[in-house]
Motif scaffolding. Sequence first.
Motif, PDB file in Angstrom:
ATOM      1  N   MET A   1      12.582  17.780  -0.142  1.00  0.00           N
ATOM      2  CA  MET A   1      12.753  16.427   0.447  1.00  0.00           C
ATOM      3  C   MET A   1      12.057  15.674  -0.497  1.00  0.00           C
ATOM      4  N   LYS A   2      12.702  14.537  -0.600  1.00  0.00           N
ATOM      5  CA  LYS A   2      12.085  13.280  -1.277  1.00  0.00           C
ATOM      6  C   LYS A   2      11.468  12.313  -0.382  1.00  0.00           C
ATOM      7  N   ALA A   3      10.341  11.826  -0.436  1.00  0.00           N
ATOM      8  CA  ALA A   3       9.971  10.522   0.358  1.00  0.00           C
ATOM      9  C   ALA A   3       9.630   9.447  -0.500  1.00  0.00           C
ATOM     10  N   ILE A   4      10.347   8.364  -0.241  1.00  0.00           N
ATOM     11  CA  ILE A   4      10.053   6.952  -0.733  1.00  0.00           C
ATOM     12  C   ILE A   4       9.628   5.827  -0.021  1.00  0.00           C
ATOM     13  N   PHE A   5       8.348   5.535  -0.296  1.00  0.00           N
ATOM     14  CA  PHE A   5       7.592   4.515   0.560  1.00  0.00           C
ATOM     15  C   PHE A   5       7.589   3.120  -0.247  1.00  0.00           C
ATOM     16  N   TYR A   6       8.244   2.036   0.291  1.00  0.00           N
ATOM     17  CA  TYR A   6       8.205   0.856  -0.296  1.00  0.00           C
ATOM     18  C   TYR A   6       6.761   0.296   0.815  1.00  0.00           C
ATOM     19  N   ILE A   7       6.091  -0.135  -0.192  1.00  0.00           N
ATOM     20  CA  ILE A   7       4.368  -0.429   0.378  1.00  0.00           C
ATOM     21  C   ILE A   7       4.073  -1.794   0.193  1.00  0.00           C
ATOM     22  N   GLY A   8       5.221  -2.880  -0.089  1.00  0.00           N
ATOM     23  CA  GLY A   8       4.775  -4.055  -0.198  1.00  0.00           C
ATOM     24  C   GLY A   8       5.302  -4.758  -1.410  1.00  0.00           C
ATOM     25  N   GLY A 124      -4.704   0.379   2.513  1.00  0.00           N
ATOM     26  CA  GLY A 124      -5.807   0.567   1.465  1.00  0.00           C
ATOM     27  C   GLY A 124      -6.974  -0.042   1.869  1.00  0.00           C
ATOM     28  N   VAL A 125      -7.048  -1.230   2.207  1.00  0.00           N
ATOM     29  CA  VAL A 125      -8.137  -1.932   2.499  1.00  0.00           C
ATOM     30  C   VAL A 125      -8.783  -1.884   3.869  1.00  0.00           C
ATOM     31  N   LYS A 191      -7.094  -3.844  -5.344  1.00  0.00           N
ATOM     32  CA  LYS A 191      -7.668  -3.451  -4.072  1.00  0.00           C
ATOM     33  C   LYS A 191      -6.512  -2.939  -3.040  1.00  0.00           C
ATOM     34  N   MET A 192      -5.295  -3.562  -3.153  1.00  0.00           N
ATOM     35  CA  MET A 192      -4.123  -3.129  -2.224  1.00  0.00           C
ATOM     36  C   MET A 192      -3.775  -1.667  -2.893  1.00  0.00           C
ATOM     37  N   LEU A 193      -3.641  -1.568  -4.274  1.00  0.00           N
ATOM     38  CA  LEU A 193      -2.856  -0.303  -4.892  1.00  0.00           C
ATOM     39  C   LEU A 193      -3.714   0.783  -5.178  1.00  0.00           C
ATOM     40  N   ARG A 194      -4.886   0.355  -5.473  1.00  0.00           N
ATOM     41  CA  ARG A 194      -5.711   1.687  -6.002  1.00  0.00           C
ATOM     42  C   ARG A 194      -5.753   2.870  -4.805  1.00  0.00           C
ATOM     43  N   PRO A 195      -6.009   2.624  -3.706  1.00  0.00           N
ATOM     44  CA  PRO A 195      -6.229   3.623  -2.822  1.00  0.00           C
ATOM     45  C   PRO A 195      -4.954   4.596  -2.674  1.00  0.00           C
ATOM     46  N   TRP A 196      -3.816   3.672  -2.645  1.00  0.00           N
ATOM     47  CA  TRP A 196      -2.451   4.502  -2.696  1.00  0.00           C
ATOM     48  C   TRP A 196      -2.230   5.406  -3.976  1.00  0.00           C
ATOM     49  N   VAL A 197      -2.599   4.989  -5.187  1.00  0.00           N
ATOM     50  CA  VAL A 197      -2.544   5.565  -6.411  1.00  0.00           C
ATOM     51  C   VAL A 197      -3.549   6.607  -6.373  1.00  0.00           C
ATOM     52  N   GLU A 198      -4.654   6.552  -5.948  1.00  0.00           N
ATOM     53  CA  GLU A 198      -5.829   7.788  -6.017  1.00  0.00           C
ATOM     54  C   GLU A 198      -5.350   8.827  -4.908  1.00  0.00           C
ATOM     55  N   LYS A 199      -4.797   8.442  -3.899  1.00  0.00           N
ATOM     56  CA  LYS A 199      -4.596   9.440  -2.725  1.00  0.00           C
ATOM     57  C   LYS A 199      -3.409  10.112  -3.015  1.00  0.00           C
ATOM     58  N   CYS A 200      -2.341   9.686  -3.806  1.00  0.00           N
ATOM     59  CA  CYS A 200      -1.004  10.172  -4.244  1.00  0.00           C
ATOM     60  C   CYS A 200      -1.058  10.394  -5.693  1.00  0.00           C
ATOM     61  N   PRO A 201      -1.702  11.256  -6.100  1.00  0.00           N
ATOM     62  CA  PRO A 201      -1.947  11.015  -7.805  1.00  0.00           C
ATOM     63  C   PRO A 201      -0.674  11.830  -8.262  1.00  0.00           C
ATOM     64  N   HIS A 202       0.401  12.376  -7.493  1.00  0.00           N
ATOM     65  CA  HIS A 202       1.580  13.094  -8.335  1.00  0.00           C
ATOM     66  C   HIS A 202       2.750  12.235  -7.792  1.00  0.00           C
ATOM     67  N   ALA A 203       2.287  11.273  -7.076  1.00  0.00           N
ATOM     68  CA  ALA A 203       3.635  10.183  -6.690  1.00  0.00           C
ATOM     69  C   ALA A 203       4.170   9.316  -8.082  1.00  0.00           C
TER      70      ALA A 203
END
Length: 377
Positions: A1-8, A124-125, A191-203
């Motif tokens: 299953m694919k998940a797609i998150f629109y995060i802003g 993320g913040v 500051k908004m994006l980095r936590p998402w990128v680091e916590k979802c490295p394979h996204a």
Amino acid sequence: MKAIFYIGHHKVGSTSLQKFFSENSHALLKSGILYPAVESHGLAHMTRNALAGKDTQTDLPINLREPHNALAFRMLSQLEGVTVPPYHKELPATPQMKFALRNQIAELEPHTVILCSEVMSNFGVLAPDMIDQLMRMFDTSDLDLYCTLRRPDDYLASWHGQRLKFNHKMRPLRGAATANYFEGIHFDYEKMLRPWVEKCPHATLHIRSYSDVVASGGSVEDFVAQVPVTFPKKLKTTASANPSIPRALMEFARIGNHNLSPEDAHFLRQFLIRAGSSMDIPPNGEVELFGAENRALMMDAFAPIHAYLSQITGKDAFFADIADMANVRPVSEREANEQGLRQILMALQHITIPDNIRAFFETFEFSDEYQLPETHI
């Protein structure tokens, strides 16, 4: 299953995108794409659509149109001092929302699940562990993150107007209010994006410039074109769903929020939105809200953030027109406001509005200070 998150982010067409998904949720589900509900009203609506064999409603209530904002607000409300906005009414607790999501996935077996929430840009913040909570809900390694970003000067002007619509009491952007944004997600996109990128490295990342989104036809068209999912044909289309106060008239709303009752201030804002659409006032892109000094400050403060965006997207410059942020617009805010006031006073001769609103305009005076103290940054 694919998940797609629109995060802003905010003010980039997210409301139109949510409206598109919610008003086509049954057609999407029949093709294996789930835009899940999070509470009983949304689940009842899905049942109604299933019985009818089609999508049955437009202009849905906010919990049905923006269910994942409701989820994000409920998750954030676990933090001290954070509450769910009053327009998201009668929400269940976070665990019940999570169970609702998991049960829909288990029973409906979609090949794709879409969450769409600009409110998640705060995770993320404020609480990076909420990103982990979200990942555990879906238990999939096939994840796409989609985010649209506006050039900061254009974005802050729109966000300023959005806050005015919610009756916030603020200083003008031409003063210190601009720099007050520099430490938060409405300016510091790293500051908004980095936590998402680091916590979802394979996204798979879809970090989009708003100007590219507009060029592709809008938020819906760009999302459908960018994500690797085949959408069904002949879905309902949506128009712009979040009208704004024209920038030439924002100052009236700002001062009205300070000086009028909440009821009168609300009427004033709606009047400015309606009247502004037919007035001969400078277009948004020509009105200067910041001033040369604040534009220089923005250029300096945003340079490392822009470098990060360019690096993670593999572009020489994420915002191709970033240099234009330093350029002062041709029409001063004062000049634009004066044009607007002249036309409003002429219109008042032919329309009926509450006496307090009429008096607000008829006694309005411009001053050198031209600002009031703010109660919220």
